[in-house]
Enzyme design. Structure first.
Site, PDB file in Angstrom:
ATOM      1  N   HIS A   1      -1.414  10.181  -1.785  1.00  0.00           N
ATOM      2  CA  HIS A   1      -0.431   9.136  -2.086  1.00  0.00           C
ATOM      3  C   HIS A   1       0.661   9.637  -3.020  1.00  0.00           C
ATOM      4  O   HIS A   1       1.790   9.150  -2.989  1.00  0.00           O
ATOM      5  CB  HIS A   1      -1.122   7.884  -2.603  1.00  0.00           C
ATOM      6  CG  HIS A   1      -1.819   7.160  -1.495  1.00  0.00           C
ATOM      7  ND1 HIS A   1      -3.137   7.387  -1.193  1.00  0.00           N
ATOM      8  CD2 HIS A   1      -1.347   6.284  -0.579  1.00  0.00           C
ATOM      9  CE1 HIS A   1      -3.457   6.659  -0.140  1.00  0.00           C
ATOM     10  NE2 HIS A   1      -2.397   5.975   0.251  1.00  0.00           N
TER      11      HIS A   1
ATOM     12  N   ARG B   1       3.030  -1.362   0.873  1.00  0.00           N
ATOM     13  CA  ARG B   1       1.792  -0.992   0.187  1.00  0.00           C
ATOM     14  C   ARG B   1       1.714  -1.779  -1.130  1.00  0.00           C
ATOM     15  O   ARG B   1       2.138  -1.297  -2.176  1.00  0.00           O
ATOM     16  CB  ARG B   1       1.769   0.506  -0.121  1.00  0.00           C
ATOM     17  CG  ARG B   1       1.647   1.403   1.099  1.00  0.00           C
ATOM     18  CD  ARG B   1       1.583   2.871   0.667  1.00  0.00           C
ATOM     19  NE  ARG B   1       1.038   3.740   1.691  1.00  0.00           N
ATOM     20  CZ  ARG B   1       1.768   4.495   2.512  1.00  0.00           C
ATOM     21  NH1 ARG B   1       3.074   4.479   2.436  1.00  0.00           N
ATOM     22  NH2 ARG B   1       1.171   5.263   3.411  1.00  0.00           N
TER      23      ARG B   1
ATOM     24  N   ARG C   1       0.638  -5.335   3.514  1.00  0.00           N
ATOM     25  CA  ARG C   1      -0.780  -4.952   3.511  1.00  0.00           C
ATOM     26  C   ARG C   1      -1.446  -5.466   2.243  1.00  0.00           C
ATOM     27  O   ARG C   1      -0.883  -5.358   1.155  1.00  0.00           O
ATOM     28  CB  ARG C   1      -0.899  -3.430   3.583  1.00  0.00           C
ATOM     29  CG  ARG C   1      -2.353  -2.989   3.601  1.00  0.00           C
ATOM     30  CD  ARG C   1      -2.462  -1.518   3.798  1.00  0.00           C
ATOM     31  NE  ARG C   1      -2.043  -0.768   2.628  1.00  0.00           N
ATOM     32  CZ  ARG C   1      -1.990   0.567   2.580  1.00  0.00           C
ATOM     33  NH1 ARG C   1      -2.319   1.263   3.662  1.00  0.00           N
ATOM     34  NH2 ARG C   1      -1.622   1.195   1.495  1.00  0.00           N
TER      35      ARG C   1
ATOM     36  N   GLU D   1      -8.137   2.784  10.600  1.00  0.00           N
ATOM     37  CA  GLU D   1      -8.078   4.024   9.815  1.00  0.00           C
ATOM     38  C   GLU D   1      -9.451   4.617   9.543  1.00  0.00           C
ATOM     39  O   GLU D   1      -9.591   5.596   8.827  1.00  0.00           O
ATOM     40  CB  GLU D   1      -7.265   3.835   8.534  1.00  0.00           C
ATOM     41  CG  GLU D   1      -7.586   2.634   7.713  1.00  0.00           C
ATOM     42  CD  GLU D   1      -6.654   2.480   6.518  1.00  0.00           C
ATOM     43  OE1 GLU D   1      -5.793   3.350   6.276  1.00  0.00           O
ATOM     44  OE2 GLU D   1      -6.808   1.487   5.803  1.00  0.00           O
TER      45      GLU D   1
ATOM     46  N   ASP E   1      -5.541   8.132   6.855  1.00  0.00           N
ATOM     47  CA  ASP E   1      -6.977   7.992   6.607  1.00  0.00           C
ATOM     48  C   ASP E   1      -7.797   8.281   7.859  1.00  0.00           C
ATOM     49  O   ASP E   1      -8.897   8.814   7.776  1.00  0.00           O
ATOM     50  CB  ASP E   1      -7.300   6.580   6.095  1.00  0.00           C
ATOM     51  CG  ASP E   1      -7.066   6.485   4.596  1.00  0.00           C
ATOM     52  OD1 ASP E   1      -7.456   7.427   3.885  1.00  0.00           O
ATOM     53  OD2 ASP E   1      -6.474   5.495   4.138  1.00  0.00           O
TER      54      ASP E   1
ATOM     55  N   CYS F   1       1.439   3.684  11.217  1.00  0.00           N
ATOM     56  CA  CYS F   1       2.170   3.605   9.943  1.00  0.00           C
ATOM     57  C   CYS F   1       1.795   4.752   9.000  1.00  0.00           C
ATOM     58  O   CYS F   1       2.247   4.781   7.862  1.00  0.00           O
ATOM     59  CB  CYS F   1       1.952   2.252   9.271  1.00  0.00           C
ATOM     60  SG  CYS F   1       0.236   1.943   8.844  1.00  0.00           S
TER      61      CYS F   1
HETATM   62  C1  PEP Z   1      -2.842   5.522   6.352  1.00  0.00           C
HETATM   63  O1  PEP Z   1      -3.992   5.706   5.939  1.00  0.00           O
HETATM   64  O2  PEP Z   1      -2.351   6.131   7.309  1.00  0.00           O
HETATM   65  C2  PEP Z   1      -1.968   4.544   5.700  1.00  0.00           C
HETATM   66  C3  PEP Z   1      -0.797   4.226   6.186  1.00  0.00           C
HETATM   67  O3  PEP Z   1      -2.383   4.020   4.519  1.00  0.00           O
HETATM   68  P1  PEP Z   1      -2.341   4.831   3.141  1.00  0.00           P
HETATM   69  O4  PEP Z   1      -1.584   6.092   3.370  1.00  0.00           O
HETATM   70  O5  PEP Z   1      -1.692   3.944   2.144  1.00  0.00           O
HETATM   71  O6  PEP Z   1      -3.784   5.049   2.855  1.00  0.00           O
HETATM   72 MG    MG Z   2      -4.878   4.300   4.563  1.00  0.00          MG
END
Ligand code: PEP
Ligand code: MG
Length: 565
Positions: free
Chosen positions: A208, A321, A357, A457, A481, A528
């Site tokens: 992240h 997010r 989300r 995910e 994920d 996404c």
């Molecule tokens: C993902 O896991 O692809 C996603 C979009 O969520 P994050 O990156 O916030 O875990």
């Molecule tokens: Mg994710």
């Protein structure tokens, strides 16, 4: 001496259309000092900043002397001598000329604010301690840290208002932040700040922290292993974020080459901006080879990111997010604050769809407020994260759901639930949404209708898509994920980054089968994760039937070249 350190390229989020190169002086910080304010002061403020440091130092000295007296009066006979000796060391460090001279230099010459000047000079002294041969002297670094914390705490208590006019910023040399680690919340704190590049020792490409750096459009390298130990405060560095290379103390020749590369990149970027302003505020309209429309949605972290989303031509928000509203603070946002944030996004997008989300915390996104224990879990990525945490904290989850339902009065909201794997979790979620509605009814508060969607995910979810389709209006594939959990590769761990592979047949199979089953059921589906904004995967996803891509606004520019083809 020139040397280079290799890490993972985060690029600049431009899909190769401009160079992710930053050149500047290194600002090394300890991760724990990421919250120290970094800003430039005006020449007129130099005296008052110096005086803040002077008074903070005097206050710490007075505190320590008081402590010494009370120790000698109250503690048992053996202890005081030893403690008193430590206090003496601390006082000596505090009064040392090297500290005072360095801080004065950073304030007078570089125009750093007081806190920044103190932490910068402390890094310099800490490196000197590290280089000492005498183990006793090396250990004194711990004492220095303690003194530093006291000084910074005092300074932060007397914080001045930052004078951060853009002109003020651009008049200074470019700076690159080098740290062992930065949390996503720390990275977000630097948004619009003084740094033009970032380097961290740890992290993967889809951690992240990297995602936030990419969304900021700033060249960054993560997973550079020992960079924070090898680079010294004020070293000249080049961040080549496309190649994932950090060059330290470059020769004139290398510097000239990279300055040219940087200039070329800026020119390409300008061309993009120019062509973009010609059709500004026009949503990007792309067609697939079969003539069907492609939708580009934006991923955002904060309500203010909607400005960049609209400027890039996003046709809506595909992923807000919301956990970034909750991170880096000691108290969670209440229902009113959340309602205001969600309403702001909906209103800013002027009728375009907005996917929000529910809070997705845990693993590399810890919550400062209450998530301390889970942070220490042996395997946090498999622990109490995302929806699991929400269902374990129903009061908090209901607060968020009520805020979302209320914001839906102002425009279309699609609520997206992360990390579901079990049918029982799905049912609990739906019950919670119902309960939030009942609570709002009971208190006579107005709310709107929302569509409900789930993130795919976890491989288990991708393998039972029909179950998800029974309950949800739409699905969104979280490839970041999904790759991590399918391949058992920690997305935030640079040691296994070479195994993190979006093109692995198992990953491709799960993505393709999810897309196809959604389309066959007539339900909408998007991707996404970072894959969606990466040109390399665009065609493969199109061939799988995907038509909705959600990505950072800065990545949309590179997709515009497909328009009209
Ligand atoms: C993902 O896991 O692809 C996603 C979009 O969520 P994050 O990156 O916030 O875990
Ligand atoms: Mg994710």
């Amino acid at each position: 001496m020139t040397f280079s350190v290799h890490g993972l390229s985060v690029g600049r989020g431009l899909g190769g259309t401009a160079n992710g190169v930053a050149i500047g002086r290194a600002v090394c910080i300890l991760s724990s000092r990421a919250s120290v304010a970094h800003y430039f002061i005006d020449a007129a403020q130099v005296r008052s900043e110096l005086s803040r440091v002077y008074h903070a130092k005097e206050a710490v000295i007075a505190d320590m002397q008081r402590l010494q007296i009370s120790l000698s009066e109250h503690v048992n006979k053996d202890a005081p001598q030893e403690l008193s000796a430590i206090m003496d060391v601390h006082l000596m460090l505090l009064q040392d000329e090297t500290l005072a001279d360095g801080v004065r230099h950073y304030i007078e010459e570089r125009h750093y604010n007081a806190e920044w000047a103190v932490s910068a000079q402390l890094e310099v002294i800490a490196a000197q301690f590290d280089a000492m041969h005498d183990p006793y002297m090396r250990e004194r670094k711990g004492d220095l840290e303690q003194v530093a914390e006291r000084l910074l705490t005092h300074l932060m208590g007397t914080q001045q208002s930052a004078n951060l006019s853009p002109a003020n910023q651009t008049s200074h040399e470019s700076l690159i932040l080098v740290a062992h680690d930065l949390s996503p919340a720390d990275m977000l704190r630097f948004k619009g700040d003084v740094f033009s590049g970032f380097v961290t020792d740890v992290g993967g490409k889809t951690s992240h922290t990297a995602i936030v750096a990419r969304s900021m459009g700033i060249p960054a390298i993560v997973g550079a292993k020992s960079a924070s130990q090898l680079v010294r405060q004020d070293d000249w560095v080049i961040v080549d974020a496309d190649a994932g290379v950090l060059i330290v103390n470059p020769t004139e020749g290398i510097l000239a080459e990279y300055r040219q590369k940087q200039a070329d990149g800026l020119m390409a970027w300008q061309v993009h901006l120019d062509s973009d302003t010609r059709d500004s505020s026009q949503a990007v309209s792309l067609l697939a080879p079969d003539g069907t429309a492609i939708t580009l949605l934006a991923n955002i972290e904060l309500p203010t990111d909607t400005v960049a989303a609209l400027a890039a031509g996003a046709q809506g928000i595909g992923l807000f997010r919301t956990e970034f509203l909750f991170m880096g603070r000691s108290q969670l946002p209440d229902e009113e604050e959340q309602y205001a944030a969600y309403r702001e996004v909906v209103l800013a997008m002027r009728g375009l769809p907005v996917t929000i989300r529910t809070i997705d915390i845990g693993a590399d996104k810890p919550l400062d407020a209450i998530h301390g224990q889970e942070r220490n879990a042996i395997n946090p990525a498999l622990g109490l994260r995302a929806i699991r945490w929400c269902l374990a904290e129903p009061t908090m989850f209901l607060t968020q759901l009520r805020a979302l339902l209320r914001a839906a009065v102002h425009g279309r909201i699609d609520v997206l639930i992360p990390m579901l794997a079990h049918e029982s979790e799905i049912k609990q979620c739906l019950l919670m949404v119902d309960r939030a509605r009942v609570q709002l009814d009971a208190s006579g508060v107005l709310y709107g209708e929302v569509r409900l969607g789930a993130m795919i995910e976890v491989p288990a979810a991708a393998l039972i898509v029909p179950t998800f389709l029974k309950y949800f209006d739409f699905l969104s594939i979280g490839s970041n994920d999904l790759i991590q959990y399918t391949l058992a590769v920690d997305r935030a761990n640079e040691e296994v980054a070479h195994l993190y592979d979006a093109t692995h047949p198992a990953v491709q199979f799960l993505i393709e089968s999810t897309i196809k089953q959604c389309l066959a059921a007539g339900k909408s589906v998007s991707v996404c994760g970072e894959m969606a904004g990466d040109e390399m995967h665009f065609k493969a996803l199109l061939d799988m039937g995907l038509r909705t891509f959600s990505m950072h606004p800065s990545q949309m520019f590179s997709f515009k070249k497909f328009a009209g083809r």
